[in-house]
Design a protein around this motif. Sequence first.
Motif, PDB file in Angstrom:
ATOM      1  N   ARG A   1       1.609  -3.736  49.988  1.00 23.74           N
ATOM      2  CA  ARG A   1       2.111  -5.002  49.419  1.00 23.74           C
ATOM      3  C   ARG A   1       3.443  -5.409  50.064  1.00 23.74           C
ATOM      4  NH1 ARG A   1       3.430  -5.117  43.974  1.00 23.74           N
ATOM      5  NH2 ARG A   1       3.145  -7.373  44.032  1.00 23.74           N
ATOM      6  N   CYS A   2       4.089  -4.459  50.757  1.00 20.48           N
ATOM      7  CA  CYS A   2       5.412  -4.757  51.341  1.00 20.48           C
ATOM      8  C   CYS A   2       5.261  -5.645  52.575  1.00 20.48           C
ATOM      9  CB  CYS A   2       6.102  -3.447  51.710  1.00 20.48           C
ATOM     10  SG  CYS A   2       7.648  -3.686  52.585  1.00 20.48           S
ATOM     11  N   LEU A   3       6.085  -6.683  52.679  1.00 24.99           N
ATOM     12  CA  LEU A   3       5.990  -7.640  53.785  1.00 24.99           C
ATOM     13  C   LEU A   3       6.917  -7.276  54.944  1.00 24.99           C
ATOM     14  CD1 LEU A   3       5.999 -10.936  51.649  1.00 24.99           C
ATOM     15  CD2 LEU A   3       4.018  -9.656  52.506  1.00 24.99           C
ATOM     16  N   GLN A   4       7.613  -6.136  54.834  1.00 22.72           N
ATOM     17  CA  GLN A   4       8.525  -5.682  55.902  1.00 22.72           C
ATOM     18  C   GLN A   4       9.532  -6.773  56.288  1.00 22.72           C
ATOM     19  OE1 GLN A   4       8.701  -2.479  57.360  1.00 22.72           O
ATOM     20  NE2 GLN A   4       7.456  -2.008  55.574  1.00 22.72           N
ATOM     21  N   CYS A   5      10.177  -7.339  55.290  1.00 24.09           N
ATOM     22  CA  CYS A   5      11.127  -8.443  55.529  1.00 24.09           C
ATOM     23  C   CYS A   5      12.252  -8.002  56.468  1.00 24.09           C
ATOM     24  CB  CYS A   5      11.768  -8.880  54.218  1.00 24.09           C
ATOM     25  SG  CYS A   5      10.570  -9.174  52.929  1.00 24.09           S
TER      26      CYS A   5
ATOM     27  N   ARG B   1      15.806  -7.460  54.782  1.00 23.98           N
ATOM     28  CA  ARG B   1      15.879  -6.324  53.859  1.00 23.98           C
ATOM     29  C   ARG B   1      16.637  -6.616  52.553  1.00 23.98           C
ATOM     30  NH1 ARG B   1      15.823  -1.102  56.588  1.00 23.98           N
ATOM     31  NH2 ARG B   1      14.563  -1.491  58.411  1.00 23.98           N
ATOM     32  N   PRO B   2      16.247  -7.617  51.797  1.00 25.88           N
ATOM     33  CA  PRO B   2      16.977  -7.885  50.551  1.00 25.88           C
ATOM     34  C   PRO B   2      16.907  -6.699  49.579  1.00 25.88           C
ATOM     35  CG  PRO B   2      14.939  -9.176  50.655  1.00 25.88           C
ATOM     36  CD  PRO B   2      15.133  -8.555  51.999  1.00 25.88           C
ATOM     37  N   CYS B   3      15.804  -5.970  49.605  1.00 20.52           N
ATOM     38  CA  CYS B   3      15.631  -4.830  48.693  1.00 20.52           C
ATOM     39  C   CYS B   3      16.698  -3.765  48.949  1.00 20.52           C
ATOM     40  CB  CYS B   3      14.234  -4.234  48.860  1.00 20.52           C
ATOM     41  SG  CYS B   3      13.784  -4.018  50.596  1.00 20.52           S
ATOM     42  N   THR B   4      16.957  -3.468  50.230  1.00 19.98           N
ATOM     43  CA  THR B   4      17.962  -2.448  50.561  1.00 19.98           C
ATOM     44  C   THR B   4      19.344  -2.900  50.111  1.00 19.98           C
ATOM     45  OG1 THR B   4      16.683  -1.536  52.364  1.00 19.98           O
ATOM     46  CG2 THR B   4      19.045  -1.243  52.521  1.00 19.98           C
TER      47      THR B   4
ATOM     48  N   PRO C   1      16.824   2.873  53.170  1.00 20.53           N
ATOM     49  CA  PRO C   1      16.124   1.951  54.090  1.00 20.53           C
ATOM     50  C   PRO C   1      14.682   1.720  53.588  1.00 20.53           C
ATOM     51  CG  PRO C   1      16.994   3.898  55.231  1.00 20.53           C
ATOM     52  CD  PRO C   1      17.040   4.187  53.777  1.00 20.53           C
ATOM     53  N   ILE C   2      14.567   0.845  52.633  1.00 20.24           N
ATOM     54  CA  ILE C   2      13.313   0.720  51.862  1.00 20.24           C
ATOM     55  C   ILE C   2      12.114   0.308  52.728  1.00 20.24           C
ATOM     56  CG2 ILE C   2      12.220  -0.550  49.938  1.00 20.24           C
ATOM     57  CD1 ILE C   2      15.096  -0.461  48.624  1.00 20.24           C
ATOM     58  N   PRO C   3      12.205  -0.774  53.523  1.00 21.06           N
ATOM     59  CA  PRO C   3      11.007  -1.139  54.295  1.00 21.06           C
ATOM     60  C   PRO C   3      10.553  -0.003  55.216  1.00 21.06           C
ATOM     61  CG  PRO C   3      12.729  -2.825  54.481  1.00 21.06           C
ATOM     62  CD  PRO C   3      13.326  -1.703  53.721  1.00 21.06           C
ATOM     63  N   ASP C   4      11.502   0.772  55.746  1.00 16.38           N
ATOM     64  CA  ASP C   4      11.135   1.853  56.690  1.00 16.38           C
ATOM     65  C   ASP C   4      10.344   2.954  55.974  1.00 16.38           C
ATOM     66  OD1 ASP C   4      12.690   0.316  58.275  1.00 16.38           O
ATOM     67  OD2 ASP C   4      14.401   1.680  58.314  1.00 16.38           O
TER      68      ASP C   4
ATOM     69  N   GLY D   1      14.668  -5.868  41.935  1.00 17.34           N
ATOM     70  CA  GLY D   1      15.196  -7.167  41.510  1.00 17.34           C
ATOM     71  C   GLY D   1      15.398  -8.107  42.694  1.00 17.34           C
ATOM     72  N   GLN D   2      15.542  -7.551  43.916  1.00 18.15           N
ATOM     73  CA  GLN D   2      15.775  -8.365  45.115  1.00 18.15           C
ATOM     74  C   GLN D   2      14.512  -8.565  45.949  1.00 18.15           C
ATOM     75  OE1 GLN D   2      18.836  -9.670  45.674  1.00 18.15           O
ATOM     76  NE2 GLN D   2      19.380  -8.712  43.729  1.00 18.15           N
ATOM     77  N   CYS D   3      13.412  -7.922  45.574  1.00 19.23           N
ATOM     78  CA  CYS D   3      12.215  -7.942  46.421  1.00 19.23           C
ATOM     79  C   CYS D   3      11.569  -9.330  46.422  1.00 19.23           C
ATOM     80  CB  CYS D   3      11.220  -6.892  45.920  1.00 19.23           C
ATOM     81  SG  CYS D   3       9.628  -6.964  46.754  1.00 19.23           S
ATOM     82  N   VAL D   4      11.265  -9.850  47.602  1.00 21.92           N
ATOM     83  CA  VAL D   4      10.719 -11.217  47.706  1.00 21.92           C
ATOM     84  C   VAL D   4       9.340 -11.330  47.025  1.00 21.92           C
ATOM     85  CG1 VAL D   4      11.952 -11.819  49.811  1.00 21.92           C
ATOM     86  CG2 VAL D   4       9.710 -10.793  49.983  1.00 21.92           C
ATOM     87  N   ARG D   5       8.605 -10.232  46.956  1.00 20.62           N
ATOM     88  CA  ARG D   5       7.307 -10.306  46.285  1.00 20.62           C
ATOM     89  C   ARG D   5       7.475 -10.622  44.792  1.00 20.62           C
ATOM     90  NH1 ARG D   5       2.472  -8.557  48.694  1.00 20.62           N
ATOM     91  NH2 ARG D   5       1.680  -9.743  46.928  1.00 20.62           N
TER      92      ARG D   5
END
Length: 464
Positions: free
Chosen positions: A41-45, A48-51, A59-62, A101-105
């Motif tokens: 489900r991760c879009l690999q933004c 990196r707003p989640c981080t 490093p969440i997307p990684d 809270g920051q995740c674009v999804r």
Amino acid sequence: MANMSITKVPMPEQEPNVRNHNFKEVATGYTAEMAVEEAARCLQCKNRPCTNGCPVNVPIPDFIAKIAQNDFEGAYDVITSENALPAICGRVCPQENQCEGQCVRGRKGEPVGIGRLERFAADYHMANAESKPVRIEKNGKKVAVVGSGPAGITCAGELIKKGYDVTVFEALHQAGGVLSYGIPEFRLPKALVAKEIETIAKLGVDIRTNVVVGRSVTVDELMADGYDAVFIGSGAGLPRFLNIPGENLLGVYSANEFLTRVNLMKAYRFPETPTPVKIGKNVAVVGAGNVAMDAARTAKRLGAENVYIVYRRSEEELPARAEEVHHAKEEGIIFRLLNNPAAILGNEDGWVCGIEVVKQQLGEPDESGRRSPVPIEGSNYRMDVDTVIIAIGQSPNPLIRQTTPGLDTQRWGGIIVEEETMATSKEGVYAGGDTVTGAATVILAMGAGKKAAAAIDAKLSAGE
Ligand code: FAD
Ligand code: SF4
Ligand code: SF4
């Protein structure tokens, strides 16, 4: 291809009417298939707003990309480059206000289940991996850490990796702070906390339990003993009380005392072994934060028939995490909102037999911005309860500030620090976690421990 489902892959959970009779974990964790599906489900933004929402910058997307590629050990290595306690944070971080809270999804549906994936990677590693020996070059300098909660343990873990000799002084007989004696077993298994602490101890951190700094040894004595710096992470373990009649009756606990007894006396083995913690049939928990939810759900598991949350404001102002409130309601906890205790009533043997409660209505907002409760005249009534647990907050224990001359503190007891370095008013002494902020979160305490370790290293390696 990305999984465009607007909801998270559901987390398997024990049924409410089963779990409210045992202390096993409520949420049982993702399988590998579920984790890979959620990772997709991760879009690999790129930005990196989640981080940015994570206080320790995982490093969440990684790490999510590694899970999506079935490289679970790789994911664990990415997470632990920034976070030493991933199995704990994956379970107890308030993700909805932080990374998720920051995740674009989350803009159209549910955010990626970052906490669930972090937990999965950590649990996978614990179940499958051998710990690798790490060679650390020593630098000849030593640092003392007061308290073995998340702030102290993180600071110790960061410094040991940089070559310092680190000694942690812990007042209790068990390390881990609130992770070990506060948060209940059904949210955070104690074996898992012990294992994460063991990982740090294996790096060479010397954890000395049963040492009360301020009694057994003072901060000044530690400095005189050759420690190049001291980090204070002594938490906020002093419970607040209501200051109403009857608080000294038998059967009245602070939530702190109640949960500490349950955890350290292993009452959570109930019902397999009898509980050493006395609990009545009808229990009132006063307060509605996360600690109150933990106390209420623990009382229910120890066999109480009716457990009430008694709170003076309404559902809207309720401070606990929505997930905890939802779980508590599912487990049969009864919410008496807009109710405030005026007195605790006792019988002739000195035991609690009830509370006198005054109904409330909401008035103007107070300094916290929440509408304040106003008593409704003549609305007093009696609730028949035989145990009362008070969960209205904690503040730092005064011992360290009373025994450390030159250490500046706030009026309410919090140690004052420089925001960038966590340095206190006393040369060579740093502080972080709940002892600085008042009761907050695990991840903020860890972030403070990490920041202090970086500042201590910068200062000591510059020879200052
Ligand atoms: P602590 O964890 O309090 O550790 C301080 C340590 O210092 C303790 O071990 C103490 O014994 C030791 N110590 C104190 N004085 C001395 C002394 N003089 N000498 C030596 N040692 C000393 N946060 C979340 O993020 N998620 C949650 O779900 C959550 N649930 C919670 C549930 C409960 C019941 C409680 C009480 C708190 C919860 N929190 C939660 C808050 C979180 O646990 C704390 O914010 C966090 O543990 C603070 O870490 P710390 O290291 O500053 O202090
Ligand atoms: Fe999110 Fe907490 Fe993990 Fe950071 S440490 S990514 S805030 S769950
Ligand atoms: Fe993935 Fe959400 Fe982070 Fe974007 S914001 S990289 S979707 S976790």
